[in-house]
Write a protein that holds these residues in place. Sequence first.
Motif, short mmCIF file in Angstrom:
data_model
loop_
_atom_site.label_atom_id
_atom_site.label_comp_id
_atom_site.label_asym_id
_atom_site.label_seq_id
_atom_site.Cartn_x
_atom_site.Cartn_y
_atom_site.Cartn_z
N TRP A 1 20.44 -24.82 0.12
CA TRP A 1 19.87 -23.46 0.77
C TRP A 1 18.64 -23.21 -0.09
O TRP A 1 17.84 -22.39 0.65
N PHE A 2 18.77 -23.18 -1.20
CA PHE A 2 17.52 -22.62 -2.22
C PHE A 2 16.45 -23.34 -1.75
O PHE A 2 15.15 -22.83 -1.62
N PHE A 3 16.32 -24.63 -1.89
CA PHE A 3 14.99 -25.51 -1.51
C PHE A 3 14.90 -25.30 -0.20
O PHE A 3 13.57 -25.62 0.36
N ASP A 4 15.84 -25.38 0.86
CA ASP A 4 15.54 -25.40 2.46
C ASP A 4 14.68 -24.16 2.50
O ASP A 4 13.88 -23.98 3.38
N TYR A 5 14.58 -23.08 1.68
CA TYR A 5 13.96 -21.88 2.13
C TYR A 5 12.50 -22.31 1.94
O TYR A 5 11.56 -21.77 2.77
N PHE A 6 12.08 -23.18 0.96
CA PHE A 6 10.90 -23.61 0.71
C PHE A 6 10.40 -24.91 1.65
O PHE A 6 9.43 -25.23 1.56
N GLY A 7 11.32 -25.28 2.52
CA GLY A 7 10.95 -26.48 3.59
C GLY A 7 11.36 -27.79 3.00
O GLY A 7 10.69 -28.68 3.20
N VAL A 8 12.00 -27.67 1.64
CA VAL A 8 12.20 -29.14 0.82
C VAL A 8 13.50 -29.50 0.98
O VAL A 8 14.48 -28.82 0.99
N TRP B 1 2.04 -18.66 -1.97
CA TRP B 1 3.16 -19.16 -0.87
C TRP B 1 3.76 -18.28 0.05
O TRP B 1 4.15 -17.32 -0.62
N ASN B 2 3.87 -18.68 1.36
CA ASN B 2 4.63 -18.00 2.22
C ASN B 2 5.27 -18.65 3.22
O ASN B 2 4.87 -19.94 3.40
N ARG B 3 6.27 -18.30 3.93
CA ARG B 3 7.08 -19.16 5.06
C ARG B 3 6.14 -19.48 6.32
O ARG B 3 6.46 -20.38 7.05
N THR B 4 5.15 -18.70 6.32
CA THR B 4 4.45 -18.68 7.50
C THR B 4 3.50 -19.91 7.35
O THR B 4 3.25 -20.82 8.23
N HIS B 5 2.58 -20.01 6.37
CA HIS B 5 1.70 -21.19 6.29
C HIS B 5 1.84 -21.77 4.71
O HIS B 5 0.77 -22.21 4.07
N GLY B 6 2.99 -21.80 4.24
CA GLY B 6 3.35 -22.26 2.88
C GLY B 6 3.35 -23.80 2.87
O GLY B 6 3.76 -24.35 3.81
N ALA B 7 3.23 -24.42 1.91
CA ALA B 7 3.28 -25.77 1.55
C ALA B 7 3.94 -26.14 0.23
O ALA B 7 3.67 -25.52 -0.76
N ALA B 8 5.02 -27.08 0.15
CA ALA B 8 5.51 -27.48 -1.25
C ALA B 8 5.01 -28.73 -1.56
O ALA B 8 5.03 -29.62 -0.64
N PHE B 9 4.62 -29.17 -2.80
CA PHE B 9 4.23 -30.35 -3.15
C PHE B 9 5.20 -30.83 -4.22
O PHE B 9 5.62 -30.13 -5.03
#
Length: 331
Positions: free
Chosen positions: A74-81, A298-306
């Motif tokens: 759930w920690f990384f799910d918040y960042f979409g990972v 970064w934010n949940r609206t238009h954020g991206a994780a690399f």
Amino acid sequence: MDSGMRPARTARSGRTPRLSANVARPAQPPRTPTSAAPADTGLSRLSLMIRNFAAPTTLITALLFFFGWSHAYWFFDYFGVNSTTLGLTTQDYLMRSQDSLFVPLAASAFLFAVYLFCRRMFREHVLPQISPENRRGLVIASMVVGFALVAAGLLTIVISTPLRLIVGAPGLCMVGGIALIVSAVRSRRTAQATTESPADILTAGEWGAVFVLVGVGLFWAVADYSAAVGTGRAIEQVETFSEQPSVSVYSDKSLGLAAPGVVELTCPAPDAAYHFRYDGLKLILQSGNQYLLLPTSWNRTHGAAFLLPRSDTNRIDFFPPEAIPPAHSCG
């Protein structure tokens, strides 16, 4: 010698002299009463079965691993990972489980101590003042409330109820309901027991069912709390991005890290060690030879994780939050 004068015989050959009835016999040592064997209760039989078939160390390790996995997921799910792509090790999960279990363990120990204290005070000071008729009513009320709490907890599995909005509420409802039901059953059976036929309050099978249901309820509550903690830690990390070290990524080839706030710099010098540099990033995790990077804005609206592989063609430099990376530096 006169033949009429013969010595008197006191005993015949091969026979022992008889003792008279008034001769005192040796005193026998007093017999000490043997202590009664401990009662073979259902709880003792269940504990013996658990010791024979379950390894506590293995069980505890498995629980720690699961709660650590829930926290990481759930920690990384918040960042979409997806956390399964990060190559987290067993040690990583076990370390994360501490963040999820500290509060539940402390709260459980405190609540259990409060329960024992209230139970003793109720039995010693309140219960003697209640008439038998009122005791029966109290037992029935405890059974009804207990079944209602268990039903409310199980109902959240099927439909969405307000209990889902409270972290750990469904599992705690199950635990509280089972505790009320067991207390009511024990009180009723204790009142029906006689001295000639003492009742085994709960059998091994009943104790086993109680422990399974209580274990499921606690497991459910802690799993909910672990997920909430994982999401909460992710939110805290995003809110404190400005206080965390900044990251610059150097690469021999273009990485295409395109996101709001990420700046790509090129170095045309042929002798430069790296020809591309990326600023405006934060490092979230390094695990399994991979870097998880997020843009500073970064934010949940238009954020991206690399997710950047760790290799000899890449380099990562760290800077204090208030520091400015050197301009046009690529090596």
